[in-house]
Design a protein around this motif. Structure first.
Motif: not given
Length: 340
Positions: A54-61, A71-76, A78-90
Motif C-alpha cells: 500500500e502507498a501513502i504519499v505525504i507532503t514534502t519538506g 495522525l493522517d498517516v496513522m488513520d490511513k 487503520a483504514h487499510i487494516q494494517m496488523t502487527r505482523t505487517d510493516a511500514v517502509l520509509a
C-alpha cells in the motif's frame, strides 16, 4: 561480447525486506517528490517478492513532520487494516524517515519499520539509530520515540537525482562525523567532488565510515544519554536556526552554520584553538555552505532554552577539541545567553 546491462534499481529490496518481515503487507510512506521517481520501482520490488504493498504519499519538506500529518498517516494505516505482523517502509529523506519511523513506533504500540533512504543525509545519518520524531510548534523533534529499523536498504543510484543543495546537506553531516571522530574522514568530506554514486568507491567508503561511527555510538549508548550525544555537534544551534527560519534553511545547511558557531564559541572560551575553527570554516566554505547565524542572539537563546537536550537548568553542548575529537560540556542554560 554481450552488452553490459544496467542493474535494476531496488533489485534486492523485496527479498531483503521479506527476510526481515516474513510474508507481511508493506505500507510504503513516501513524499510527493520521491513518489514519481521511485515509488513504482519500490512497489514492483516488494510485490515481486510476494509482499502486498500500500502507498501513502505525504507532503514534502519539514511541514510533513507535524501532528496533523502523523495522525493522517496513522488513520490511513487503520483504514487499510494494517496488523502487527505487517510493516511500514520509509522511502525518502530524513523527514519521511522520521515521520514514518514514529508512525511505526506507535501504531498498534509498534510494528516493524524498514528505512530506504533516498538522500545522502538520510543514508549516513537519520536512517540509523532508531530516533523517530515529529515537530511541535515549540521546536524540532520534541515528540518522538526510539524505534530501530529492522532493515536499512541503501540504493546509491537514487542519489544521482538529488538537487545539488540536497546532496550538499549530506556533506554537512559527513563533515560532522569527521569533526567528532575521524580527521581523515573530515579531509575526505572537505575535498569530495560529486560523481555518479553507484560507481563511486570514494563515496561508498565515506558512507560506510559514517555508518560505522554512528552504529558504534548507538550500540554503546542506545538511549542517547551519554557518548551518542556527540552526534549532536552543530545540531543544538542548528535546530534553532531551522526553527527561526521557519524551516526555509534546511537541516544540513543549518547544521553547517551551527558547527561553525559552536566552534567559534569554543575558541573564544579557550576550549579549542583557532586552527580548528579555520579548518572547519575552510571545509564548509569549500563545499559552498553559508556561515553565520542569521538571527539575533536573544531569539536563538529563546529556542535553545526549550531544546530537548536540556536537563533541568543545564544543557549539554558538543565542543570540538580539534578536528577528529569532540567532547560533551554541560553548561548552565543561562550561560548560553552570554556565550551567544
Amino acid at each position: 561480447m554481450p552488452e553490459k546491462t544496467e542493474r535494476k534499481i531496488f533489485a534486492g529490496l523485496g527479498e531483503a525486506v521479506r527476510e526481515k518481515t516474513g510474508p507481511a503487507r508493506i505500507a510504503v510512506v513516501t513524499d510527493e517528490n520521491v513518489a514519481p521517481l521511485y515509488l513504482d520501482a519500490c512497489r514492483e520490488a516488494l510485490e515481486s517478492a510476494g509482499l502486498p504493498t500500500e502507498a501513502i504519499v505525504i507532503t514534502t519538506g519539514e511541514a510533513a513532520k507535524s501532528g496533523a500529518v502523523y495522525l493522517d498517516v496513522m488513520d490511513k494505516l487503520a483504514h487499510i487494516q494494517m496488523t502487527r505482523t505487517d510493516a511500514v517502509l520509509a522511502l525518502g529523506g530524513g523527514v519521511t524517515g522520521d515521520l514514518a519511523g514514529f508512525v511505526a513506533a506507535t501504531y498498534l504500540r509498534g510494528i516493524p519499520i524498514v528505512q530506504v533512504p533516498t538522500t545522502l543525509l538520510a543514508m549516513v545519518d537519520s536512517s540509523i539509530g532508531g530516533k523517530t520524531a515529529i515537530n511541535l510548534p515549540a521546536g524540532k523533534n520534541l515528540c518522538g520515540a526510539f524505534h530501530l529499523p529492522c532493515l536499512i536498504y541503501r540504493e546509491l543510484q537514487v542519489l544521482d537525482t538529488l538537487p545539488e543543495d540536497v546532496f550538499r546537506d549530506g556533506l554537512a553531516e559527513i563533515l560532522k562525523y569527521g569533526m567528532i571522530a575521524d580527521a581523515e574522514l573530515f579531509r575526505q568530506g572537505a575535498g569530495y567532488q560529486r560523481r555518479p554514486a553507484a560507481e563511486d568507491p570514494e563515496l561508498q567508503a565515506i558512507i560506510r565510515r559514517c555508518v560505522e561511527i554512528k552504529e558504534g555510538l548507538t550500540r554503546e549508548d542506545p538511549l542517547d544519554t551519554g557518548c551518542r550525544q556527540l552526534l549532536n555537534f552543530g545540531h543544538t544551534i542548528g535546530h534553532a536556526i531551522e526553527k527561526l527560519s521557519n524551516y526555509t534553511i534546511p537541516h544540513g545547511a543549518a547544521v553547517a552554520r551551527g558547527m561553525e558557531a559552536v566552534t567559534a564559541i569554543a575558541v573564544r572560551q579557550g576550549w579549542c584553538d583557532g586552527e580548528t575553527l579555520a579548518g572547519l570554516r575552510a571545509a564548509l566554505l569549500g563545499q559552498s555552505f553559508r556561515l553565520g547565524v542569521p538571527f539575533p542572539a536573544e531569539a536563538v537563546y529563546a529556542v535553545l532554552a526549550g531544546d530537548k537536550k536540556r536537563k533541568g537548568d543545564m544543557i549539554d553542548l558538543v565542543i570540538p577539541e580539534r578536528i577528529g575529537s569532540c567532547v560533551l560540556r554541560r553548561l548552565p542554560v543561562a550561560d548560553l545567553r552570554s556565550l551567544l
